[in-house]
Motif scaffolding. Structure first.
Motif, mmCIF file in Angstrom:
data_model
loop_
_atom_site.group_PDB
_atom_site.id
_atom_site.type_symbol
_atom_site.label_atom_id
_atom_site.label_comp_id
_atom_site.label_asym_id
_atom_site.label_seq_id
_atom_site.Cartn_x
_atom_site.Cartn_y
_atom_site.Cartn_z
ATOM 1 N N GLY A 156 0.805 -1.213 0.000
ATOM 2 C CA GLY A 156 0.000 0.000 0.000
ATOM 3 C C GLY A 156 0.835 1.259 0.000
ATOM 4 O O GLY A 156 0.446 2.274 -0.575
ATOM 5 N N VAL A 157 1.991 1.212 0.644
ATOM 6 C CA VAL A 157 2.979 2.289 0.608
ATOM 7 C C VAL A 157 4.353 1.635 0.614
ATOM 8 O O VAL A 157 4.503 0.483 1.054
ATOM 9 C CB VAL A 157 2.859 3.248 1.821
ATOM 10 N N PRO A 158 5.384 2.319 0.137
ATOM 11 C CA PRO A 158 6.740 1.756 0.245
ATOM 12 C C PRO A 158 7.103 1.481 1.697
ATOM 13 O O PRO A 158 6.696 2.220 2.605
ATOM 14 C CB PRO A 158 7.618 2.858 -0.358
ATOM 15 N N ASP A 159 7.858 0.432 1.921
ATOM 16 C CA ASP A 159 8.227 0.061 3.287
ATOM 17 C C ASP A 159 8.943 1.196 4.005
ATOM 18 O O ASP A 159 8.713 1.432 5.202
ATOM 19 C CB ASP A 159 9.118 -1.182 3.267
ATOM 20 N N ALA A 160 9.813 1.907 3.301
ATOM 21 C CA ALA A 160 10.547 3.002 3.935
ATOM 22 C C ALA A 160 9.610 4.124 4.372
ATOM 23 O O ALA A 160 9.801 4.748 5.416
ATOM 24 C CB ALA A 160 11.610 3.545 2.975
ATOM 25 N N VAL A 161 8.572 4.361 3.574
ATOM 26 C CA VAL A 161 7.597 5.385 3.921
ATOM 27 C C VAL A 161 6.744 4.922 5.093
ATOM 28 O O VAL A 161 6.447 5.688 6.016
ATOM 29 C CB VAL A 161 6.723 5.718 2.708
ATOM 30 N N ARG A 162 6.340 3.647 5.083
ATOM 31 C CA ARG A 162 5.556 3.101 6.197
ATOM 32 C C ARG A 162 6.300 3.261 7.520
ATOM 33 O O ARG A 162 5.699 3.561 8.552
ATOM 34 C CB ARG A 162 5.251 1.628 5.938
ATOM 35 N N ALA A 163 7.605 3.091 7.488
ATOM 36 C CA ALA A 163 8.402 3.183 8.712
ATOM 37 C C ALA A 163 8.402 4.601 9.284
ATOM 38 O O ALA A 163 8.648 4.780 10.480
ATOM 39 C CB ALA A 163 9.831 2.723 8.433
ATOM 40 N N ARG A 164 8.129 5.602 8.438
ATOM 41 C CA ARG A 164 8.130 6.996 8.901
ATOM 42 C C ARG A 164 6.733 7.506 9.237
ATOM 43 O O ARG A 164 6.552 8.688 9.542
ATOM 44 C CB ARG A 164 8.744 7.905 7.834
ATOM 45 N N ALA A 165 5.734 6.650 9.161
ATOM 46 C CA ALA A 165 4.354 7.075 9.400
ATOM 47 C C ALA A 165 4.157 7.526 10.841
ATOM 48 O O ALA A 165 4.836 7.045 11.764
ATOM 49 C CB ALA A 165 3.396 5.944 9.070
ATOM 50 N N THR A 166 3.213 8.447 11.027
ATOM 51 C CA THR A 166 2.861 8.935 12.358
ATOM 52 C C THR A 166 1.346 8.847 12.529
ATOM 53 O O THR A 166 0.603 8.704 11.557
ATOM 54 C CB THR A 166 3.308 10.387 12.551
ATOM 55 N N VAL A 167 0.895 8.943 13.769
ATOM 56 C CA VAL A 167 -0.538 8.941 14.067
ATOM 57 C C VAL A 167 -0.980 10.381 14.310
ATOM 58 O O VAL A 167 -0.384 11.095 15.120
ATOM 59 C CB VAL A 167 -0.844 8.059 15.294
ATOM 60 N N ASP A 168 -2.013 10.814 13.597
ATOM 61 C CA ASP A 168 -2.461 12.200 13.741
ATOM 62 C C ASP A 168 -3.634 12.294 14.710
ATOM 63 O O ASP A 168 -3.986 11.318 15.391
ATOM 64 C CB ASP A 168 -2.799 12.792 12.378
ATOM 65 N N GLY A 169 -4.253 13.461 14.759
ATOM 66 C CA GLY A 169 -5.317 13.705 15.719
ATOM 67 C C GLY A 169 -6.571 12.887 15.496
ATOM 68 O O GLY A 169 -7.406 12.771 16.400
ATOM 69 N N THR A 170 -6.736 12.308 14.308
ATOM 70 C CA THR A 170 -7.900 11.452 14.045
ATOM 71 C C THR A 170 -7.683 10.023 14.547
ATOM 72 O O THR A 170 -8.611 9.215 14.493
ATOM 73 C CB THR A 170 -8.203 11.389 12.539
ATOM 74 N N GLY A 171 -6.455 9.723 14.982
ATOM 75 C CA GLY A 171 -6.118 8.359 15.375
ATOM 76 C C GLY A 171 -5.669 7.494 14.223
ATOM 77 O O GLY A 171 -5.409 6.304 14.388
ATOM 78 N N GLU A 172 -5.548 8.098 13.019
ATOM 79 C CA GLU A 172 -5.144 7.370 11.824
ATOM 80 C C GLU A 172 -3.625 7.432 11.652
ATOM 81 O O GLU A 172 -2.993 8.468 11.893
ATOM 82 C CB GLU A 172 -5.811 7.996 10.596
ATOM 83 N N GLU A 173 -3.048 6.304 11.240
ATOM 84 C CA GLU A 173 -1.640 6.292 10.891
ATOM 85 C C GLU A 173 -1.504 6.862 9.483
ATOM 86 O O GLU A 173 -2.122 6.354 8.537
ATOM 87 C CB GLU A 173 -1.085 4.872 10.950
ATOM 88 N N ILE A 174 -0.701 7.911 9.328
ATOM 89 C CA ILE A 174 -0.634 8.599 8.041
ATOM 90 C C ILE A 174 0.812 8.862 7.642
ATOM 91 O O ILE A 174 1.735 8.846 8.460
ATOM 92 C CB ILE A 174 -1.387 9.948 8.064
ATOM 93 N N THR A 175 0.994 9.111 6.338
ATOM 94 C CA THR A 175 2.233 9.677 5.818
ATOM 95 C C THR A 175 1.898 11.040 5.229
ATOM 96 O O THR A 175 0.749 11.324 4.880
ATOM 97 C CB THR A 175 2.850 8.781 4.736
ATOM 98 N N VAL A 176 2.882 11.889 5.120
ATOM 99 C CA VAL A 176 2.679 13.250 4.630
ATOM 100 C C VAL A 176 3.628 13.502 3.467
ATOM 101 O O VAL A 176 4.839 13.270 3.578
ATOM 102 C CB VAL A 176 2.913 14.295 5.741
#
Length: 281
Positions: free
Chosen positions: A121-141
């Motif tokens: 769904g996303v590159p592994d390197a990008v997944r490793a940098r994901a954060t959780v935002d105020g909605t409770g969702e794990e996201i990339t920017v």
């Protein structure tokens, strides 16, 4: 190669769009496509790739009037022209925070994407940098193409033979092409699934316009969401991830469906136009 069986554009990013019988293609894509987007005060561009934050945009529909103005139809059927303060007020109410519709992308604006559970769904390197935002969702920017509201490609194409392949491996899924928000749907008859992969780096003519096929389109969570009368279905992208994870640049094997095109020669494209190779046999 095939025949154009559907055309669509999406004047406001992440809203429902409009089917077309013909459309002018410019150097920057289909005329009127993704010329506007919803922005919030934090500089985020409205994208249903982050459905917890922006999912209500898929309950709205955008279209162009005969004189080229953009209109937005809200979930209750009320229509506003872009630029009307009433539209921004209603969208702010719908989304629960101040937003506005803009025809220009601020230089430092961001694009947020939910991180899907399925592989690719996303590159592994990008997944490793994901954060959780105020909605409770794990996201990339990330960001859009500078000066536009496009994530990457200017024109998106899918084929009927690839849709048929996915229906065969997931018969319970509704693989209506609208889920994938393409600009062009090409009827490839009895051709093999993912035949469009073989078009990458080729030149193809569609009606009067000439395109270069750039790369397979990595997919996000959007096809799993409800679109118009199409209900949500998380199995859609799981099927894509099982059947079609392929290398994209140096990003690893990603779940892809359809291809992105660049415009080499502008021109008009119409329903029923033939899609033909222009760079040899």
């Amino acid at each position: 190669m095939g025949t154009v069986t559907a055309l669509a554009r999406y004047p406001v990013k992440s809203m429902l769009g409009e089917p077309l019988r013909s459309v002018a293609v410019t150097r920057t894509g289909l005329s009127g496509d993704r010329t506007h987007a919803v922005l919030d005060d934090a500089g985020a561009i409205g994208s249903v790739k982050h459905p917890r934050k922006w999912g209500q945009l898929l309950d709205c529909r955008s279209r162009l009037t005969d004189d080229g103005a953009v209109q937005v139809e809200l979930p209750d059927g009320v229509t506003f022209p872009v630029g009307d303060s009433g539209l921004d007020a209603r969208l702010s109410e719908l989304l629960g925070r101040p937003v506005c519709v803009s025809g220009s992308a601020p230089p430092h604006s961001t694009l947020e994407r939910a991180v899907p559970e399925y592989e690719g769904g996303v590159p592994d390197a990008v997944r490793a940098r994901a954060t959780v935002d105020g909605t409770g969702e794990e996201i990339t920017v990330g960001r859009v193409v500078p000066g536009t509201f496009f994530d990457f490609g200017r024109v998106h194409l899918v084929t009927t033979s690839s849709l048929a392949r996915l229906r065969a491996v997931y018969p319970g899924g509704d693989f209506d092409p609208r889920r994938f928000r393409p600009n062009l749907v090409v009827d490839t008859g009895e051709g093999p699934g993912f035949v469009e992969d073989t078009w990458v780096d080729r030149h193809v003519r569609v009606g009067e316009a000439l395109f270069r096929v750039v790369l397979p389109t990595p997919r996000c969570v959007v096809p799993t969401l409800g679109h118009d009368e199409l209900g949500p279905d998380p199995g859609i992208m799981r099927a894509v991830a099982r059947e079609h994870r392929i290398p994209v640049f140096d990003l690893g094997r990603l779940a892809c469906f359809g291809v992105y095109l660049d415009v080499l020669e502008p021109g008009t494209v119409r329903l029923g136009d033939q899609v033909t190779r222009q760079d040899g046999p």
